[in-house]
Motif scaffolding. Structure first.
Motif, PDB file in Angstrom:
ATOM      1  N   GLU A 161       3.804   7.055   6.330  1.00 14.22           N
ATOM      2  CA  GLU A 161       3.586   7.934   6.558  1.00 14.22           C
ATOM      3  C   GLU A 161       4.547   9.057   5.899  1.00 14.22           C
ATOM      4  OE1 GLU A 161       4.757   4.768   9.086  1.00 14.22           O
ATOM      5  OE2 GLU A 161       2.832   4.970   9.236  1.00 14.22           O
ATOM      6  N   GLY A 162       5.186   8.604   4.908  1.00 14.42           N
ATOM      7  CA  GLY A 162       5.456   9.627   4.081  1.00 14.42           C
ATOM      8  C   GLY A 162       7.517  10.556   4.779  1.00 14.42           C
ATOM      9  N   GLY A 163       7.552   8.461   4.889  1.00 16.40           N
ATOM     10  CA  GLY A 163       9.353   8.537   5.580  1.00 16.40           C
ATOM     11  C   GLY A 163      10.068   7.866   4.859  1.00 16.40           C
ATOM     12  N   VAL A 164      11.302   8.215   4.777  1.00 21.59           N
ATOM     13  CA  VAL A 164      11.890   7.417   3.625  1.00 21.59           C
ATOM     14  C   VAL A 164      12.811   6.405   4.215  1.00 21.59           C
ATOM     15  CG1 VAL A 164      14.333   8.080   2.228  1.00 21.59           C
ATOM     16  CG2 VAL A 164      12.462   9.982   2.667  1.00 21.59           C
ATOM     17  N   ILE A 165      12.038   4.867   3.496  1.00 24.22           N
ATOM     18  CA  ILE A 165      12.773   3.723   3.774  1.00 24.22           C
ATOM     19  C   ILE A 165      14.051   3.393   3.287  1.00 24.22           C
ATOM     20  CG2 ILE A 165      12.724   1.556   3.467  1.00 24.22           C
ATOM     21  CD1 ILE A 165       9.401   1.876   3.869  1.00 24.22           C
ATOM     22  N   ASP A 166      14.831   4.220   2.139  1.00 23.63           N
ATOM     23  CA  ASP A 166      15.755   4.266   1.351  1.00 23.63           C
ATOM     24  C   ASP A 166      15.776   4.662   0.649  1.00 23.63           C
ATOM     25  OD1 ASP A 166      18.142   3.628   1.445  1.00 23.63           O
ATOM     26  OD2 ASP A 166      18.483   1.183   0.625  1.00 23.63           O
ATOM     27  N   ASP A 167      16.673   5.287  -0.008  1.00 22.90           N
ATOM     28  CA  ASP A 167      17.506   5.293  -1.633  1.00 22.90           C
ATOM     29  C   ASP A 167      17.799   4.684  -2.211  1.00 22.90           C
ATOM     30  OD1 ASP A 167      19.082   6.633  -0.684  1.00 22.90           O
ATOM     31  OD2 ASP A 167      19.780   8.409  -2.094  1.00 22.90           O
ATOM     32  N   LEU A 168      17.216   4.671  -4.023  1.00 19.05           N
ATOM     33  CA  LEU A 168      17.661   3.624  -4.399  1.00 19.05           C
ATOM     34  C   LEU A 168      17.739   4.205  -5.977  1.00 19.05           C
ATOM     35  CD1 LEU A 168      15.013   1.721  -4.913  1.00 19.05           C
ATOM     36  CD2 LEU A 168      14.939   3.033  -3.278  1.00 19.05           C
ATOM     37  N   ILE A 169      18.820   2.913  -6.687  1.00 19.34           N
ATOM     38  CA  ILE A 169      18.483   3.389  -8.078  1.00 19.34           C
ATOM     39  C   ILE A 169      17.932   2.045  -9.171  1.00 19.34           C
ATOM     40  CG2 ILE A 169      19.598   3.777 -10.100  1.00 19.34           C
ATOM     41  CD1 ILE A 169      21.942   4.951  -8.625  1.00 19.34           C
ATOM     42  N   VAL A 170      16.982   1.923  -9.408  1.00 19.88           N
ATOM     43  CA  VAL A 170      16.222   2.037 -10.353  1.00 19.88           C
ATOM     44  C   VAL A 170      16.884   1.318 -12.524  1.00 19.88           C
ATOM     45  CG1 VAL A 170      14.125   0.972 -11.109  1.00 19.88           C
ATOM     46  CG2 VAL A 170      13.888   2.013  -9.431  1.00 19.88           C
ATOM     47  N   TYR A 171      16.963   0.419 -11.813  1.00 17.66           N
ATOM     48  CA  TYR A 171      17.300   0.248 -13.995  1.00 17.66           C
ATOM     49  C   TYR A 171      16.795  -1.039 -14.551  1.00 17.66           C
ATOM     50  CZ  TYR A 171      22.152   1.219 -11.920  1.00 17.66           C
ATOM     51  OH  TYR A 171      23.548   1.410 -11.344  1.00 17.66           O
ATOM     52  N   PHE A 172      16.362   0.032 -15.632  1.00 18.94           N
ATOM     53  CA  PHE A 172      14.710  -0.807 -16.178  1.00 18.94           C
ATOM     54  C   PHE A 172      15.731  -0.945 -17.806  1.00 18.94           C
ATOM     55  CE2 PHE A 172      12.286   0.502 -20.260  1.00 18.94           C
ATOM     56  CZ  PHE A 172      10.998  -0.457 -19.427  1.00 18.94           C
ATOM     57  N   TYR A 173      14.854  -2.669 -17.815  1.00 19.13           N
ATOM     58  CA  TYR A 173      14.725  -3.099 -18.911  1.00 19.13           C
ATOM     59  C   TYR A 173      13.884  -3.545 -20.026  1.00 19.13           C
ATOM     60  CZ  TYR A 173      19.250  -3.785 -16.402  1.00 19.13           C
ATOM     61  OH  TYR A 173      20.175  -2.783 -16.336  1.00 19.13           O
ATOM     62  N   THR A 174      12.773  -4.776 -19.504  1.00 15.07           N
ATOM     63  CA  THR A 174      11.503  -4.044 -19.557  1.00 15.07           C
ATOM     64  C   THR A 174      10.485  -4.141 -19.541  1.00 15.07           C
ATOM     65  OG1 THR A 174      10.882  -6.587 -19.281  1.00 15.07           O
ATOM     66  CG2 THR A 174      12.437  -5.708 -21.259  1.00 15.07           C
ATOM     67  N   ASP A 175       9.498  -3.927 -19.212  1.00 19.81           N
ATOM     68  CA  ASP A 175       8.360  -3.457 -18.267  1.00 19.81           C
ATOM     69  C   ASP A 175       8.007  -4.402 -17.713  1.00 19.81           C
ATOM     70  OD1 ASP A 175       7.412  -1.412 -19.005  1.00 19.81           O
ATOM     71  OD2 ASP A 175       5.775  -1.910 -20.739  1.00 19.81           O
ATOM     72  N   THR A 176       8.558  -5.497 -17.584  1.00 20.47           N
ATOM     73  CA  THR A 176       8.606  -7.041 -16.744  1.00 20.47           C
ATOM     74  C   THR A 176       9.739  -7.301 -15.793  1.00 20.47           C
ATOM     75  OG1 THR A 176       9.202  -8.738 -19.041  1.00 20.47           O
ATOM     76  CG2 THR A 176       6.995  -8.199 -17.805  1.00 20.47           C
ATOM     77  N   GLU A 177      10.737  -6.578 -16.228  1.00 16.52           N
ATOM     78  CA  GLU A 177      12.498  -7.197 -15.786  1.00 16.52           C
ATOM     79  C   GLU A 177      13.135  -5.822 -15.579  1.00 16.52           C
ATOM     80  OE1 GLU A 177      14.456 -10.063 -18.405  1.00 16.52           O
ATOM     81  OE2 GLU A 177      13.438  -8.827 -19.661  1.00 16.52           O
TER      82      GLU A 177
END
Lengths: 362, 129
Positions: A92-108
């Motif tokens: 429904e477009g409501g915010v479940i949470d805000d978060l930070i995504v850290y990237f290492y590789t396309d699989t991690e």
């Protein structure tokens, strides 16, 4: 049952006043919230954020999965260690949470989500992952300490090995690196320079003590709240939640619309809301008169009513500031009224950002 | 355990009252109360000349955390307010029973003081909270 972080005993040693924070017994302050606030703005302070939840996402579909799960696009992340702030919405477009995504590789990838929303976040992430080839691993074996302030990096530097020093040398904001036992990120929640450091739980108490010995001030959740509000940063549960669109929570900048084929959860609803332009918006309020703006107070504007989502006294500015959700037609620099106790008070509408790097920006 | 001076009288709503012996009293909030409220940022005081009645909400202590009403522990006329709190509300935190006093009242009826708690009674009342 109340959870305790591995730093619980250190908090008591430092004279903390402990409170229940969504099932965690956490320090609210160590004597004076305002002194802790100023320590972060002028020197260096630290927060135990071990109650936050680290979730590692790995597997051949990790990238595709996250492009569906969150409203920002992890395909933007190309350099190992780069971090991205975003939201995770429901259908429904409501915010479940805000978060930070850290990237290492396309699989991690690594996610850091709020403690208050841990269970529903994990349930949602696992449910959405069913059709993807990914593994989802919570990492409770890590403690996390945020060290923030103009002297934060210099103080931490005195504790690092040569190898770790080299690893963080010149690291830009919103990056991260695994350096020996320490996962060091240049993220934070105060509008100051500094680090968020995840480390094995059994090392945390010693590390905390070394930071105390280096002159870093232990700070509680009280100062964390006044600092983040001065920085204009959202707090989940107050400034947004599942009933609120990211468009109404000053999070439009975290939605990546460019790739029309990327079907992130909630996209249809958010696209329609964006076209309609009918969502409220989150603004900043300042009140230089006496008194403190508080969560839940009604905001009266010529375009209709709004509400204060977070309000506090700003120790840096010496007057009250707030974030408020108001009708979209309200403009910056407008004067609106807030109903406070027995009176109506004029307040000024500004961008929701008040203090950066110790300086007034509003 | 908070400091609770034995020479003062107390209301269960955490105000303290010092009898000045000349028909006037000095009023503040207790150390226990300031501890609960945390760092004080504004104190809104009554005006000199106000007639107040026991139980009226006559002042507001605003800490970073919350705004709390302060109630008149006695009836009478406000004859002085602590103007230092205008610039230094933190005096309530640092010296709740001294420099952090709030206002002074000329009593309507000195017998009202007898209805207030003594230090032991107040200590018991906060133990029950």
């Amino acid at each position: 049952m109340t959870n305790k972080t591995v730093l619980h005993a250190k908090h008591l040693e430092c004279g903390a006043k402990m409170v229940d924070f969504y099932g965690w017994e956490m320090p609210i302050n160590y004597g004076s919230q305002i002194e802790e606030h100023h320590a972060v703005r002028t020197n260096a302070g630290m927060f135990d954020v071990s109650h936050m939840t680290i979730v590692d996402i790995q597997g051949s579909d990790a990238k595709a999965f996250l492009r569906r799960l969150v409203i920002n696009d992890v395909a933007k992340l190309e350099v190992a260690g780069k971090a991205l702030y975003t939201g995770m919405c429901n259908e429904e477009g409501g915010v479940i949470d805000d978060l930070i995504v850290y990237f290492y590789t396309d699989t991690e990838y690594r996610l850091v989500v709020n403690s208050a929303t841990r269970e529903k976040d994990l349930a949602w992430i696992n449910k959405q992952a069913a059709d993807y080839s990914v593994t989802i691993t919570e990492r409770p074996e890590f403690a996390m300490i945020a060290i923030q302030g103009p002297q934060a990096k210099a103080k931490v530097a005195t504790l690092l090995t040569a190898e770790q020093t080299a690893a963080v040398d010149g690291m830009k904001p919103f990056f991260s690196v695994q350096a020996g036992d320490l996962f060091i990120a240049t993220t934070g929640y105060t509008g100051e320079n500094g680090y968020e450091i995840a480390l094995p739980a059994d090392m945390a108490a010693d590390f905390w003590q070394q930071l105390v010995d280096a002159g870093v001030t232990p700070c509680g959740l009280g100062a964390r709240d006044t600092l983040r509000l001065e920085a204009g940063m959202n707090l989940y549960g107050l400034d947004m939640d599942e009933t609120v669109s990211p468009l109404a929570a000053n999070m439009a900048w975290t939605i990546a619309w460019d790739d029309a084929d990327r079907n992130f959860i909630g996209r249809d609803v958010l696209t329609a809301q964006r076209a309609a332009g009918d969502q409220h918006k989150l603004v900043g309020l300042v009140m230089e008169a006496k008194g403190v703006l508080r969560t839940g107070l009604k905001v009266i504007t010529e375009h209709g009513e709004g509400v204060i989502t977070s309000g506090t006294f700003s120790p840096t500015l010496g007057y009250s500031i707030a974030m408020a959700r108001v009708p979209r037609a309200v403009k910056l620099e407008d004067t609106v009224q807030v109903e406070m106790r027995k009176k109506s008070v004029d307040v000024k509408v500004i961008k929701p950002s008040f203090v950066r790097n110790g300086k007034k920006v509003c | 355990m908070s400091n609770i001076p034995s020479e003062l009288k107390y209301a269960t709503s955490h105000e303290w009252v010092r009898n000045e012996g000349d028909g006037t009293v000095t009023i503040g909030i207790t150390e226990h109360a300031q501890g609960l409220l945390g760092d004080m940022v504004f104190v809104e005081l009554p005006d000199v000349g106000d007639e107040i009645s026991t139980g009226d909400d006559v002042a507001v202590a605003e800490s970073v955390k919350a705004a709390s009403d302060i109630y008149a522990p006695v009836s009478g006329e406000v004859i002085e307010v602590n103007e230092d709190l205008e610039d230094s509300p933190e005096l309530v935190n640092s010296d709740a029973f001294g420099d952090g006093w709030l206002f002074k009242v000329k009593l309507d009826d000195a017998a009202e003081l007898d209805a207030l708690l003594d230090a032991e009674g107040y200590a018991n009342s906060i133990d029950d909270e």
